[in-house]
Design an enzyme around this catalytic site. Structure first.
Site, short mmCIF file in Angstrom:
data_model
loop_
_atom_site.label_atom_id
_atom_site.label_comp_id
_atom_site.label_asym_id
_atom_site.label_seq_id
_atom_site.Cartn_x
_atom_site.Cartn_y
_atom_site.Cartn_z
CB SER A 4 -1.08 -0.16 1.16
OG SER A 4 -2.00 0.97 0.93
CG ASP A 27 -3.38 -3.77 -3.97
OD1 ASP A 27 -3.39 -3.50 -5.05
OD2 ASP A 27 -4.28 -3.88 -3.48
CG HIS A 82 -5.37 -2.82 -0.05
ND1 HIS A 82 -4.52 -2.51 -0.91
CD2 HIS A 82 -5.06 -2.14 1.13
CE1 HIS A 82 -3.61 -1.76 -0.64
NE2 HIS A 82 -3.99 -1.43 0.80
#
Length: 127
Positions: A4, A27, A82
């Protein structure tokens, strides 16, 4: 390697730290990366994306980096969310469903795909 915000931080580290040879971005949330830094990313990145997180704008930023380095790769793991590349996906029962922490792909399979892709990329670029 980062997930992330940590994924885009790994990309930024390639600009800031010359000793890094490559990065793996799990991601990655690409929004924070300033557009002026794209020409500065000198080394390959492996983007491993979840099917249910990325926006068209974020993917466009990844493609922009990919167009500047033929060794940069982008893959998307279908059936993932995610949280899939993290241990968060192994929460059990109702909590997992409420938080949407698990995609349709078996979490062990997703982590296996993620691990195999990252290892192959790192072995190629780190020797």
């Amino acid at each position: 390697m980062g997930h992330s915000f940590g994924g885009v931080t790994a990309v930024l580290a390639l600009v800031k730290e010359p000793s890094f040879s490559c990065a793996v971005a799990l991601d990655a949330w690409m929004f924070p990366l300033d557009n002026s830094l794209y020409p500065e990313v000198p080394k390959p990145v492996l983007f491993i994306n979840a099917e249910k997180f990325q926006t068209p704008e974020s993917v466009a930023k990844m493609k922009r980096l990919s167009s500047r380095n033929s060794q940069t790769k982008i893959i998307t793991i279908l059936g993932s969310v995610h949280q899939s590349p993290t241990d968060f996906t192994f929460l059990s029962g109702m909590l997992n469903r409420i938080l949407g922490a698990r995609g349709t792909l078996d979490p062990y399979k997703c982590l296996d795909i993620t691990t195999q892709a990252a290892l192959a990329f790192l072995q190629r670029h780190l020797g």
